[in-house]
Write a protein that holds these residues in place. Structure first.
Motif, PDB file in Angstrom:
ATOM      1  N   LEU A   1       0.803  -1.219   0.000  1.00  0.00           N
ATOM      2  CA  LEU A   1       0.000   0.000   0.000  1.00  0.00           C
ATOM      3  C   LEU A   1       0.838   1.272   0.000  1.00  0.00           C
ATOM      4  CD1 LEU A   1      -2.796  -1.054   2.519  1.00  0.00           C
ATOM      5  CD2 LEU A   1      -3.063  -0.653   0.073  1.00  0.00           C
ATOM      6  N   ASP A   2       2.156   1.140  -0.005  1.00  0.00           N
ATOM      7  CA  ASP A   2       3.009   2.327  -0.005  1.00  0.00           C
ATOM      8  C   ASP A   2       2.831   3.116  -1.301  1.00  0.00           C
ATOM      9  OD1 ASP A   2       4.003   1.609   2.454  1.00  0.00           O
ATOM     10  OD2 ASP A   2       5.738   0.538   1.610  1.00  0.00           O
ATOM     11  N   PRO A   3       2.822   4.439  -1.216  1.00  0.00           N
ATOM     12  CA  PRO A   3       2.715   5.245  -2.446  1.00  0.00           C
ATOM     13  C   PRO A   3       3.914   4.994  -3.356  1.00  0.00           C
ATOM     14  CG  PRO A   3       2.375   6.597  -0.475  1.00  0.00           C
ATOM     15  CD  PRO A   3       2.888   5.279  -0.006  1.00  0.00           C
TER      16      PRO A   3
ATOM     17  N   THR B   1       5.546  13.525  -8.136  1.00  0.00           N
ATOM     18  CA  THR B   1       5.651  12.481  -7.109  1.00  0.00           C
ATOM     19  C   THR B   1       4.974  12.912  -5.817  1.00  0.00           C
ATOM     20  OG1 THR B   1       7.744  11.704  -8.053  1.00  0.00           O
ATOM     21  CG2 THR B   1       7.251  11.052  -5.787  1.00  0.00           C
ATOM     22  N   GLU B   2       5.178  14.160  -5.436  1.00  0.00           N
ATOM     23  CA  GLU B   2       4.537  14.664  -4.214  1.00  0.00           C
ATOM     24  C   GLU B   2       3.015  14.690  -4.364  1.00  0.00           C
ATOM     25  OE1 GLU B   2       6.255  18.459  -3.451  1.00  0.00           O
ATOM     26  OE2 GLU B   2       8.247  17.673  -2.966  1.00  0.00           O
ATOM     27  N   LEU B   3       2.546  15.100  -5.537  1.00  0.00           N
ATOM     28  CA  LEU B   3       1.099  15.118  -5.777  1.00  0.00           C
ATOM     29  C   LEU B   3       0.512  13.715  -5.699  1.00  0.00           C
ATOM     30  CD1 LEU B   3       0.533  17.595  -8.766  1.00  0.00           C
ATOM     31  CD2 LEU B   3      -0.451  17.768  -6.483  1.00  0.00           C
TER      32      LEU B   3
ATOM     33  N   TRP C   1      -2.580   9.369  -3.365  1.00  0.00           N
ATOM     34  CA  TRP C   1      -2.575   7.943  -3.026  1.00  0.00           C
ATOM     35  C   TRP C   1      -2.992   7.734  -1.570  1.00  0.00           C
ATOM     36  CZ3 TRP C   1      -0.704   3.918  -6.370  1.00  0.00           C
ATOM     37  CH2 TRP C   1      -0.597   2.655  -5.776  1.00  0.00           C
ATOM     38  N   LEU C   2      -2.452   8.555  -0.689  1.00  0.00           N
ATOM     39  CA  LEU C   2      -2.762   8.407   0.737  1.00  0.00           C
ATOM     40  C   LEU C   2      -4.187   8.857   1.061  1.00  0.00           C
ATOM     41  CD1 LEU C   2       0.603   9.584   2.376  1.00  0.00           C
ATOM     42  CD2 LEU C   2      -0.220   7.241   2.072  1.00  0.00           C
ATOM     43  N   SER C   3      -4.650   9.910   0.402  1.00  0.00           N
ATOM     44  CA  SER C   3      -6.001  10.418   0.673  1.00  0.00           C
ATOM     45  C   SER C   3      -7.070   9.518   0.064  1.00  0.00           C
ATOM     46  CB  SER C   3      -6.154  11.838   0.137  1.00  0.00           C
ATOM     47  OG  SER C   3      -6.142  11.845  -1.285  1.00  0.00           O
TER      48      SER C   3
ATOM     49  N   PHE D   1     -11.277   2.018  -2.882  1.00  0.00           N
ATOM     50  CA  PHE D   1     -11.815   3.371  -2.718  1.00  0.00           C
ATOM     51  C   PHE D   1     -11.196   4.331  -3.736  1.00  0.00           C
ATOM     52  CE2 PHE D   1     -11.933   7.593  -0.731  1.00  0.00           C
ATOM     53  CZ  PHE D   1     -13.288   7.684  -0.416  1.00  0.00           C
ATOM     54  N   VAL D   2      -9.893   4.169  -4.003  1.00  0.00           N
ATOM     55  CA  VAL D   2      -9.219   5.026  -4.990  1.00  0.00           C
ATOM     56  C   VAL D   2      -9.821   4.808  -6.372  1.00  0.00           C
ATOM     57  CG1 VAL D   2      -7.030   5.500  -6.165  1.00  0.00           C
ATOM     58  CG2 VAL D   2      -7.056   5.122  -3.696  1.00  0.00           C
ATOM     59  N   ILE D   3     -10.027   3.534  -6.755  1.00  0.00           N
ATOM     60  CA  ILE D   3     -10.581   3.224  -8.076  1.00  0.00           C
ATOM     61  C   ILE D   3     -12.027   3.704  -8.176  1.00  0.00           C
ATOM     62  CG2 ILE D   3     -11.207   1.330  -9.631  1.00  0.00           C
ATOM     63  CD1 ILE D   3      -8.746  -0.174  -8.563  1.00  0.00           C
ATOM     64  N   LYS D   4     -12.771   3.583  -7.099  1.00  0.00           N
ATOM     65  CA  LYS D   4     -14.145   4.093  -7.102  1.00  0.00           C
ATOM     66  C   LYS D   4     -14.154   5.610  -7.258  1.00  0.00           C
ATOM     67  CE  LYS D   4     -18.496   3.989  -4.524  1.00  0.00           C
ATOM     68  NZ  LYS D   4     -19.186   3.487  -3.316  1.00  0.00           N
TER      69      LYS D   4
END
Length: 571
Positions: A125-127, A168-170, A175-177, A305-308
């Motif tokens: 799960l790491d970005p 990368t920062e974006l 990714w985390l949110s 959740f990210v894909i949704k």
């Protein structure tokens, strides 16, 4: 003011602009040179459209300035079929095809689909790191079209480490949110003609042009998901070969099918092959089905959740040379052109693959001496059912119909085909199988006719006549077209070497041709035009022309040389 710059070439203007900037020249002169350069570049890009038939148009200069631009705008110009429907018809069709259907429907995995075992390797799960993002950007094609909404090219990210650091920062924060920004979920869709009448929007492939940051993000997401699936053996590579890294699925499937037909004919064995066609396969996938399939493959809730978030309120606008539609919400389907969508489609179809890979279904397949029966080929949405008997083929078709009913996929029976071989007394013959999907009879391949799967033609005798005919016609058309252009002979030879030979490679790779046939039929066509361009008489030899430069030749390869190289590469 600085009228001298009007006569400058593009190269000279670029050099002058660079010198002015480095020496901190007059601002008004810098603006003037920049504007002149932009005008010349714009005019150059429109040369092929405006001056193709004009006597003043210089073909040689255009080709030397932009080889592939010349190929696209001059040689391939006749192949580009533009839509002829208006914006109202376009908006009406795509509004319906993108609209949600049964938005509250839930897709519960049925009991007849075997559940996957718990993962042995956990999802990372790491970005994505800076290096991972850099690797993704380096693999993306520089020639890829940027999104028209921001016109941001991947080339900027390839050459600017600071942009990659900022990206990368974006991506790290997104990714985390778990929430994809609304600005990233707006794209434009272009239409690529498939075949048929250009008045019908359904005859065009919709290709979505997303912003570069989103494409990089979804590429990283795809890599993470695929790495998890591969580590736990959740994907089946013997049946589904589409969009699989480091796997030449097209060649493997076509070679196996050719071998099956040859063995059935020579060994007097029965075989039944059915080609299946799904209506708008990528565009029909329900978004709730994606969530159920992700859960089936043990994808963590955060990634789900990210894909949704990605597919919630995603909007696109259809653009053509004549109009641009208002933005429409993508209510169903995965986007063709998105880096994640092929994997999502494969995961949805993997539920069916897991169902039919059981031994009780595999036994229906075609096998020689009862070893490793082959019963199903899948490449993305292109499916082929292969069995030893009609009854087994019908049984697999029934299972596929049941899966399509569950997944809300639609089979286009009129586009399906079936082909059969059986033993008749002392020899093998082609026959017409009688197979049904629902209550509809599947169209048959008539006796003596061929069918096409993944670009290769197949018939009872595996004669490759279709490939031979296409090769001959293709080479004649390309060489004749190049010959008709007012080009210097050296540029005609350049087009032959860099472009024409590459167009022949596909047929050389998939079809079973002999070097003798290629030499007698294909080389002779090429040699005829090469002689004309070099003014070599019929009594003269071209053997020295085909030598390399260090042997005082022109390093021009005959088609048979490319055929030998392609054959060695794939043997």
């Amino acid at each position: 003011m600085v009228a001298k710059h009007k006569e400058y070439t593009v190269k000279e203007l670029k050099k002058a602009l660079q010198n002015l900037k480095s020496k901190k020249g007059d601002l008004s002169e810098i603006k003037y040179v920049s504007r002149t350069l932009r005008d010349k570049l714009r005019n150059n890009s429109n040369d092929a459209d405006d001056l193709n038939d004009s006597e003043s148009f210089n073909h040689n200069k255009y080709l030397e300035r932009s080889f592939w631009g010349y190929v696209k705008n001059i040689i391939n110009r006749k192949d580009a079929v533009l839509p002829s429907f208006n914006m109202t018809d376009c908006l009406s069709y795509f509004s319906k095809s993108l609209a949600k259907i049964n938005p509250n429907k839930l897709f519960v995995i049925p009991s007849w689909i075997p559940m996957l075992s718990d993962p042995e390797v956990q999802f990372n799960l790491d970005p994505p790191t800076y290096q991972q993002i850099t690797n993704v950007i380096r693999k993306m094609k520089s020639s890829g079209s940027p999104c028209p909404l921001d016109q941001l090219s991947i080339i900027s990210f390839k050459h600017c480490p600071y942009l990659r650091t900022y990206l990368t920062e974006l991506i790290h924060d997104i990714w985390l949110s778990g929430t994809v920004p609304t600005e990233w979920k707006r794209a434009c869709t272009i239409l690529i003609h498939k075949k048929g009448n250009n008045n019908d929007p359904s005859n065009f492939h919709p290709i979505t042009l997303e912003s570069i940051p989103l494409k990089v993000f979804t590429s990283c997401l795809r890599n993470a998901v695929y790495s998890f699936l591969a580590s736990n053996n959740f994907v089946e590579h013997n049946i589904q070969k589409g969009f699989t890294p480091n796997l030449s699925g097209t060649l493997e499937h076509t070679a196996q099918m050719a071998d099956i037909i040859n063995k059935a004919r020579i060994r007097q064995r029965s075989v039944v092959i059915t080609l299946l066609d799904l209506k708008n396969a990528f565009g029909e996938i329900h978004h709730n089905l994606i969530q159920s399939v992700l859960d089936y493959h043990h994808i963590p809730d955060h990634i789900k959740f990210v894909i949704k978030s990605l597919y919630t309120d995603f909007q696109t606008s259809i653009i053509t040379s004549e109009f641009r539609t208002p933005f429409m919400t993508v209510g169903r389907g995965v986007l063709q052109g998105d880096c994640l969508s092929p994997l999502l489609f494969n995961m949805c179809f993997n539920t069916f693959v897991q169902h039919i890979k059981a031994e009780k279904y595999r036994q229906f397949g075609f096998s020689f001496k009862l070893l490793n029966p082959i019963h199903w080929f899948q490449f993305a949405d292109d499916a082929a059912v292969i069995t030893g008997q009609e009854s087994g083929n019908q049984h697999l078709l029934n299972r596929f119909s049941i899966w399509c009913q569950w997944s809300d996929m639609i089979i286009r029976v009129d586009k399906c085909k079936t082909f059969g071989i059986k033993k008749a007394i002392t020899k093998s013959v082609q026959y017409l199988p009688k197979l049904l999907i629902g209550n509809q009879l599947i169209p048959k391949i008539l006796i003596g006719e061929s069918f096409q799967y993944l670009g290769r033609y197949f018939d009872f005798h595996m004669s490759n006549d279709n490939h031979k005919t296409e090769l001959t016609i293709l080479l004649n058309e390309l060489m004749s077209d190049i010959d008709s252009k007012p080009l210097h002979p050296k540029n005609k030879l350049l087009l032959y070497s860099r472009y024409v030979l590459s167009k022949l490679s596909w047929h050389f790779t998939v079809a079973t041709l002999s070097k003798t046939w290629v030499t007698e039929n294909i080389d002779s066509i090429a040699n005829k035009y090469i002689r004309r361009w070099l003014e070599v008489p019929i009594s003269g030899t071209l053997s020295t022309v085909f030598l390399t430069n260090n042997k005082f030749g022109l390093s021009i390869y005959p088609p048979s040389r490319i055929f030998v190289l392609d054959t060695k590469t794939n043997s």
